[in-house]
Design a protein around this motif. Structure first.
Motif, short mmCIF file in Angstrom:
data_model
loop_
_atom_site.label_atom_id
_atom_site.label_comp_id
_atom_site.label_asym_id
_atom_site.label_seq_id
_atom_site.Cartn_x
_atom_site.Cartn_y
_atom_site.Cartn_z
N CYS A 367 0.81 -1.23 0.00
CA CYS A 367 0.00 0.00 0.00
C CYS A 367 0.84 1.28 0.00
O CYS A 367 0.30 2.37 -0.23
N PHE A 368 2.14 1.18 0.26
CA PHE A 368 2.97 2.38 0.35
C PHE A 368 2.97 3.17 -0.96
O PHE A 368 2.70 2.61 -2.03
N PRO A 369 3.28 4.48 -0.88
CA PRO A 369 3.18 5.36 -2.06
C PRO A 369 3.94 4.88 -3.29
O PRO A 369 3.47 5.07 -4.41
N ASN A 370 5.10 4.28 -3.12
CA ASN A 370 5.87 3.83 -4.28
C ASN A 370 5.26 2.61 -4.95
O ASN A 370 5.70 2.20 -6.02
N TYR A 371 4.25 2.04 -4.33
CA TYR A 371 3.64 0.82 -4.85
C TYR A 371 2.20 1.13 -5.30
O TYR A 371 2.00 1.80 -6.30
N LEU A 372 1.19 0.70 -4.57
CA LEU A 372 -0.19 0.98 -4.98
C LEU A 372 -0.67 2.36 -4.55
O LEU A 372 -1.61 2.90 -5.12
N GLY A 373 -0.07 2.91 -3.51
CA GLY A 373 -0.49 4.22 -3.05
C GLY A 373 -1.88 4.21 -2.42
O GLY A 373 -2.67 5.13 -2.63
#
Length: 423
Positions: A367-373
């Motif tokens: 879920c982190f911003p660099n991933y799915l955000g």
């Protein structure tokens, strides 16, 4: 509230993986040193397991319980395998099979444990980043407009529409607050809403009305009566009926005209025309009538594109469902890559008790911003809730099998590139 920083979540994700590796590695060493003839009597394995458990008592309770459960499962699987085949193939071959299966399992666990970097440096080269982006491109692509996202989804829909639709059909929709809905939030598609979409598709294709295209002269667009679609379901979708109807309509690219008709939004008309979901038919009065020829897929993909574009407004249930599916695909893709289909330890990796210890933290990392955000604070920590969605995702695995194979193939490609770059 539990700490939600990367450096807090990653060690939690790695904890149980780090305890699984030495158990399998030590088991492999023991089997390697064991005389094959001793395998015929499975009580030998029981005694070895008991000795191993005595040597591993200095752990916190949760880890000790998990390790004992995990080791017990490993030894039980080996015993079952031996009993099944000891009178059919040689004990030497049985020993070799077990050693190979354990070696594969350790390799898979090492990839899973080192799936990303603690400091997030060079994250573009990590398995987690590359796999999430690979899956995201097919199921939940990013883009500067719904049109661009829709077209990306459409490019992959021939192969992966079942998985795309699956991503929206949360199995915890009943947890959404239907009596006090927040129409800024985008929920998953419940069975009732899916029926509504199905009916909308049927009405448009079989018996549409036609009316003036508000933004373009000499054009007529298809329209259907709002009441015919929603009246049977009005008590199920919300108490604030008009708001609910408009919210659902907007998510699938439609709008309410004159308070009584449903018709495609202007930008959706362009998208439908470009992809032959509407065809032009010139009338005797020189007006151009746009004839619908689309399916549920046409509207479902708009819902998915709408959700992807506004992923900051997804409901808690939809965030959990999306993150769970992505984590599951990453996890199972790596296993598919590293484990032979005949590997006897496959069941341990897919066991609910193992998934509960690993996947929730992988969900948060994704879920982190660099991933799915996505909003990782909405990932539920309730063990009961985890069991609920893990059970459902297992039941739906047929929808995802093709994509799991694709992820496994992509893992192989990543590994080859890493190897080439190191040479």
């Amino acid at each position: 509230m539990a700490r939600q920083k990367w450096r807090d979540i990653l060690p939690r994700y790695q904890t149980f993986l780090s305890h699984m590796i030495p158990i399998l590695r030590e088991t492999r060493r023991i089997i390697q040193e064991l005389d094959p003839d001793l395998l015929y009597d499975t009580e030998v394995l029981d005694k070895i397991r008991e000795e191993e458990e005595k040597r591993n008592v200095r752990k916190v309770r949760a880890l000790a319980e998990f390790s004992a459960m995990y080791r017990s499962n490993v030894y039980q699987i080996m015993k079952d395998f031996i009993v099944k085949y000891r009178d059919r193939i040689s004990l030497i071959d049985i020993k070799d099979y077990i050693i190979d299966f354990l070696k594969e399992s350790v390799a898979a666990l090492r990839i899973l444990r080192n799936i990303t970097n603690p400091d997030q440096k060079n994250l573009e080269k990590t398995y987690l980043y590359q796999l999430v982006k690979f899956i995201e491109q097919r199921l939940l692509p990013k883009g500067s407009s719904i049109k661009l996202i829709y077209e990306k989804l459409l490019n992959y829909s021939t192969e992966f529409y079942e998985s795309q639709r699956h991503l929206l059909k949360t199995h915890t929709y009943y947890r959404e607050d239907l009596k006090h809905p927040d129409f800024f939030l985008i929920p998953g598609i419940s069975p009732k809403v899916y029926q509504i979409i199905n009916n909308i598709t049927s009405f448009f294709n079989l018996d549409p009305n036609y009316g003036p295209f508000p933004e373009r002269e000499k054009y007529e667009i298809p329209m259907i009566l709002k009441q015919e679609v929603f009246l049977p379901y009005i008590d199920d979708i919300a108490s604030a009926e008009e708001d609910a109807i408009e919210a659902i309509s907007e998510r699938i690219g439609l709008r309410v005209i004159d308070g009584i008709f449903l018709a495609p939004q202007e930008r959706f008309v362009d998208l439908l025309l470009e992809n032959n979901f509407l065809r032009k038919n010139e009338q005797s009065d020189e007006k151009i009538r746009l004839i619908p020829q689309f399916s549920n897929e046409t509207l479902i993909l708009h819902y998915l594109a709408f959700a992807s574009r506004r992923r900051g407004f997804l409901s808690k249930e939809l965030i959990n469902w999306i993150a769970m599916n992505f984590a599951f695909l990453v996890y199972m893709g790596i296993l598919k890559w590293k484990l032979n289909d005949e590997n006897i330890f496959y069941s341990i990796f897919k066991d609910l008790q193992t998934n509960e210890k690993v996947l929730p933290y992988l969900m948060k990392l994704i879920c982190f911003p660099n991933y799915l955000g996505l909003d990782k604070t909405k990932i539920r920590d309730s063990p009961q809730y985890r069991k609920e969605i893990f059970n459902f995702i297992g039941a739906e695995i047929d929808n995802l099998q093709l994509l799991i194979k694709e992820v496994a193939s992509y893992c192989e490609k990543i590994a080859k590139e890493k190897k080439d770059n190191n040479n």
